[in-house]
Design a protein around this motif. Structure first.
Motif, mmCIF file in Angstrom:
data_model
loop_
_atom_site.group_PDB
_atom_site.id
_atom_site.type_symbol
_atom_site.label_atom_id
_atom_site.label_comp_id
_atom_site.label_asym_id
_atom_site.label_seq_id
_atom_site.Cartn_x
_atom_site.Cartn_y
_atom_site.Cartn_z
ATOM 1 N N ARG A 22 0.824 -1.220 0.000
ATOM 2 C CA ARG A 22 0.000 0.000 0.000
ATOM 3 C C ARG A 22 0.858 1.269 0.000
ATOM 4 N NH1 ARG A 22 -5.234 -0.385 0.828
ATOM 5 N NH2 ARG A 22 -5.420 1.627 1.914
ATOM 6 N N ASP A 85 -2.055 2.937 8.023
ATOM 7 C CA ASP A 85 -2.213 2.749 6.586
ATOM 8 C C ASP A 85 -1.211 3.621 5.831
ATOM 9 O OD1 ASP A 85 -3.009 2.400 3.983
ATOM 10 O OD2 ASP A 85 -5.119 2.883 4.340
ATOM 11 N N GLN A 87 -1.199 4.469 2.918
ATOM 12 C CA GLN A 87 -1.897 5.358 1.993
ATOM 13 C C GLN A 87 -2.149 6.740 2.608
ATOM 14 O OE1 GLN A 87 -3.243 4.858 -1.339
ATOM 15 N NE2 GLN A 87 -1.658 3.288 -1.309
#
Length: 216
Positions: A22, A85, A87
């Protein structure tokens, strides 16, 4: 805008594929293996990460080894346990890239009650209060996702090599007059048990490390 993402790693083979899969464009992963026995370095290499070995045990030792191995102007730190995360990295790196902030910290916002047990949230709130009293910086969370410029971080000459490393980063940065801010990031249930606060001994060591930094 390139970023080197430093990922301290101790037995995170199960989480690494999700984390490394990711990564946003322009982010190079620097996985610092701190003595894994589950094949984490091989997994990291298979997913394209630069792997650095750190024989000195400790979260701070791994972070600093990654900082020394990094090459990008802006570096970020994040746990490798899938609790954060990748992202969302741009939330902490963009203000540093733009020059608006010198040190950006991700304020963890748990997505479920299982992500962050109440006793750890309480301890973090007390730590944040002590940071405000010591430095005047109003942070709500000493989060593991953070970003700054590499050369300036190295110049802080951080000494802690255990769990006090993030706290020392904030304290020394504040003493140096850095502009420090925080931004919300999602906090997910981590993969496996925390090496720092997952056991009573680990939690006690973390408190000792951070107390030493604040009193230094």
């Amino acid at each position: 805008m390139s970023v080197d993402l430093i990922l301290p790693c101790l037995n995170e083979a199960a989480a690494l594929p999700w984390v490394l899969g990711r990564l946003p464009a322009g982010v190079r992963a620097v996985v610092v293996d701190n003595g894994s026995t589950d094949g984490s370095p091989e997994v990291a290499a298979r997913y394209g990460a630069t792997v650095v070995s750190c024989e000195v045990r400790g979260y701070g030792a791994a972070c600093h080894a990654g900082l020394q191995a990094a090459e990008a102007d802006v570096v970020a730190f994040m746990d490798a346990d899938a609790s954060l995360d990748p992202q969302q990295l741009v939330r902490v790196t963009a203000p540093v890239h733009s020059g608006r902030v010198d040190l950006m910290v991700g304020r963890r916002r748990p997505v479920s009650k299982d992500a962050w047990p109440w006793h750890l949230r309480l301890a973090n709130a007390e730590l944040s209060r002590l940071i405000r009293r010591r430095t005047g910086v109003r942070l709500h969370d000493l989060g593991p996702m953070r970003a700054a410029r590499r050369i300036e971080l190295l110049a802080l000459a951080l000494l802690d090599r255990r769990s006090g490393y993030p706290l020392e980063t904030v304290v020394r940065a504040a003493d140096a007059g850095w502009r420090i801010a925080e931004v919300d990031v999602d906090y997910l249930p981590r993969s496996g048990r925390s090496k720092v606060t997952g056991t009573p001994l680990g939690a006690a060591r973390a408190v000792l490390d951070m107390s030493r930094v604040l009193s230094g």
